[in-house]
Design an enzyme around this catalytic site. Structure first.
Site, PDB file in Angstrom:
ATOM      1  N   GLU A 262       0.887  -1.160   0.000  1.00  0.00           N
ATOM      2  CA  GLU A 262       0.000   0.000   0.000  1.00  0.00           C
ATOM      3  C   GLU A 262       0.923   1.207   0.000  1.00  0.00           C
ATOM      4  O   GLU A 262       1.476   1.589   1.018  1.00  0.00           O
ATOM      5  CB  GLU A 262      -0.900  -0.039   1.238  1.00  0.00           C
ATOM      6  CG  GLU A 262      -2.149   0.787   1.084  1.00  0.00           C
ATOM      7  CD  GLU A 262      -2.052   2.094   1.834  1.00  0.00           C
ATOM      8  OE1 GLU A 262      -1.838   3.128   1.163  1.00  0.00           O
ATOM      9  OE2 GLU A 262      -2.165   2.084   3.063  1.00  0.00           O
ATOM     10  N   CYS A 296      -2.093   8.737   2.785  1.00  0.00           N
ATOM     11  CA  CYS A 296      -1.946   8.193   1.426  1.00  0.00           C
ATOM     12  C   CYS A 296      -3.131   8.624   0.598  1.00  0.00           C
ATOM     13  O   CYS A 296      -3.052   8.723  -0.619  1.00  0.00           O
ATOM     14  CB  CYS A 296      -1.912   6.677   1.451  1.00  0.00           C
ATOM     15  SG  CYS A 296      -0.609   6.048   2.448  1.00  0.00           S
TER      16      CYS A 296
HETATM   17  C1  UN1 Z   1      -3.043   5.781   4.874  1.00  0.00           C
HETATM   18  O1  UN1 Z   1      -2.944   6.982   4.691  1.00  0.00           O
HETATM   19  O2  UN1 Z   1      -2.051   5.021   4.755  1.00  0.00           O
HETATM   20  O3  UN1 Z   1      -8.837   6.287   4.123  1.00  0.00           O
HETATM   21  C2  UN1 Z   1      -4.270   5.114   5.325  1.00  0.00           C
HETATM   22  C3  UN1 Z   1      -8.198   6.900   4.987  1.00  0.00           C
HETATM   23  C4  UN1 Z   1      -7.835   6.172   6.249  1.00  0.00           C
HETATM   24  C5  UN1 Z   1      -6.623   5.327   6.030  1.00  0.00           C
HETATM   25  C6  UN1 Z   1      -5.474   6.000   5.343  1.00  0.00           C
HETATM   26  N1  UN1 Z   1      -8.934   5.337   6.643  1.00  0.00           N
HETATM   27  O4  UN1 Z   1      -7.879   8.081   4.866  1.00  0.00           O
END
Ligand code: UN1
Length: 507
Positions: A262, A296
């Site tokens: 990821e 992310c």
């Molecule tokens: C991440 O930034 O690695 O969807 C995860 C989201 C959170 C998870 C982000 N539930 O923004």
């Protein structure tokens, strides 16, 4: 600052960075110091795992797996249920620690712990639903079915930005699947790892579990390399930059292990002529400045129809003017600091880059001095051309790019033109546009939303993305299947041994 939450979580000045779940193993030689980006203070130290300690952890985990895989899955679910209960009890403290060690707002710190609790609940239900299929055999009096067995040790390498939730997506699912877990948290948030492991140790002791089911190691990339090269770890789940993910993927593939990646995102919202402006503002604002642009899933690009462009730009600039930046543990603030000074440097360089390529700042960025550390910056907005080089890159900071489009085909093309493929969204009240966006000719991302932003996914869906995001899927839906090995079984209960495909083989 009131630091009761640090004591509540069992953290001390010096903490064991290596643990197999009961007592820790201390190494007095080398430590990671955890400094809060909030006020620059040293929160505590975490010992670095030596290669010898790493071996001991893997041996203990291997031993624990022999036991854990024989425990009925619903019973494993019961342990995860108790872990979820313990998290409920410590939600406030752990949320505060996340906020203090990582710098995200307290609301988001608590939200992250809630995400852990949610995945525990999900995993408990899942522990009674690890279904395989049955199929009809082509041979008489034969039965065929498939079943899922535990894999073994799951290695989790997590990033600083979700220092507890991402581990739990992996660990809670892996545990109900019958796997054991070895976790290497980010060097930038090691105390969050120790706190989660302390909570585990209590649940493990209450249930008389052996050591080695949930394990913690700490260190820099070299400890990560020990994991990725280790044939005893069939699955490595890694979250972080695309650069890191490529290295992990190559090393794990070289030994034909499995990896679940990821990695980076470069997430856009398309804003159409029929978009509801209230939704646009909330979705874009939270998406772009939440976690100080370090998710992310953070919104990095707004692709705006030319008929709404000035309106969106001006309203958003006004909303940015109302943002409160400062101590994230103070609930009146919306935005905390970046993780460290290196990150601030990268952010400042990106702003230079935008100016150099002719982009125009709508809301100026820059470092903010006098707020407790050198890590506070201004969330900023830049107008760029759709083919901007800077907007192709994921800068892990609150920089939002605005670009114009004329028709939806063009908007989708711009949205898909970046190397990453994690999250995406469209703001529209037009059914044809939203369906087009979700169709095979629409968004190429792992996540595609309508009338919500790009961040803040629920745990019930599979989470992950395409292209340079790495292709992995974590948390909900059927993501659990990656944590198990599938076995196809054919059983003959006849008195003959007919061969498949009608082959005759007689002596
Ligand atoms: C991440 O930034 O690695 O969807 C995860 C989201 C959170 C998870 C982000 N539930 O923004």
């Amino acid at each position: 600052m009131n630091t009761d939450f640090i004591q509540e979580l069992g953290l001390e000045a010096d903490n064991d960075g290596t643990s197999t779940g009961r007592q820790g193993h201390h190494n007095t030689e080398a430590h990671i110091s955890s400094h809060s980006p909030v006020d620059g203070a040293q929160i505590g130290r975490v010992s670095i795992t030596t290669p010898e300690q790493y071996e001991a952890v893997i041996n203990q985990a291997t031993e624990a797996f022999r036991h854990w895989r024989t425990v009925p899955a619903p019973r494993r679910g019961e342990i995860v249920r108790q872990y979820g209960e313990a998290l409920r009890e410590h939600k406030d403290a752990l949320g505060r620690l996340v906020s203090y060690e990582m710098g995200k707002s307290l609301q988001e710190g608590w939200g992250e712990v809630q995400e852990m609790i949610d995945i525990c609940d999900f995993a408990v239900g899942l522990s009674r639903q690890l279904h395989g299929l049955t199929m009809h055999s082509e041979r008489p009096l034969h039965r065929m079915y498939e079943q899922y067995h535990p894999l073994g040790i799951v290695g989790v390498i997590s990033a600083f930005n979700f220092p507890v939730a991402v581990w739990s997506w992996n660990a809670m699912i892996a545990l109900v699947c019958g796997d054991v877990v070895v976790w290497k948290p980010s060097e930038k948030a090691p105390l969050c790892g120790v706190a989660c492991q302390n909570i585990w140790a209590k649940v493990a002791a209450d249930n008389d579990l052996p050591e080695g089911i949930s394990n913690l190691v700490n260190g820099d990339y070299t400890i990560g390399e020990l994991m990725t090269q280790d044939k005893r770890i069939p699955l490595i789940s890694a979250t972080g930059s695309t650069r890191m993910g490529k290295a992990v993927a190559q090393t794990v593939a070289a030994r034909l292990g499995k990896s679940l990646l990821e990695l980076g995102g470069n997430n856009a919202i398309i804003i159409t002529p029929s978009a509801d402006m209230d939704l646009v503002l909330t979705g874009a604002l939270f998406g772009a400045v939440g976690t100080c642009g370090q998710r992310c899933t953070s919104t990095r690009r707004l692709i705006i129809h030319e008929s709404r462009y000035e309106e969106v730009r001006d309203k958003l600039a006004k909303a940015y003017g109302q943002l409160k930046i400062g101590d994230p543990l103070d609930e009146k603030n919306h935005v905390g600091p970046l993780i460290d000074e290196q990150s601030v440097e990268t952010y400042l360089q990106a702003i230079e880059g935008i100016k150099n390529e002719g982009g125009k700042m709508v809301v100026e960025g820059g470092r903010i001095d006098g707020l407790g550390s050198n890590c506070y910056v201004k969330p900023c907005i830049a107008e760029v051309e759709p083919d901007s080089e800077m907007a192709q890159q994921e800068t892990f900071a609150p920089i939002l790019y605005l670009m114009k489009y004329r028709d939806l085909d063009e908007a989708i093309e711009i949205q898909n033109s970046v190397p990453q493929g994690l999250s995406s969204a469209i703001m529209t009240t037009n059914l044809r546009e939203s369906e087009r966006f979700l169709s095979p000719t629409g968004s190429d991302c792992g996540i595609a939303n309508v009338n919500i932003g790009t961040s803040g996914a629920e745990i019930g869906g599979a989470f992950g993305g395409e292209k340079e995001t790495g292709g992995g899927r974590e948390s909900g839906s059927d993501a659990w299947k990656v944590y198990m090995r599938r076995q196809t079984n054919t059983i003959n209960y006849s008195t003959e041994l007919p061969l498949a495909q009608g082959i005759s083989f007689n002596l």
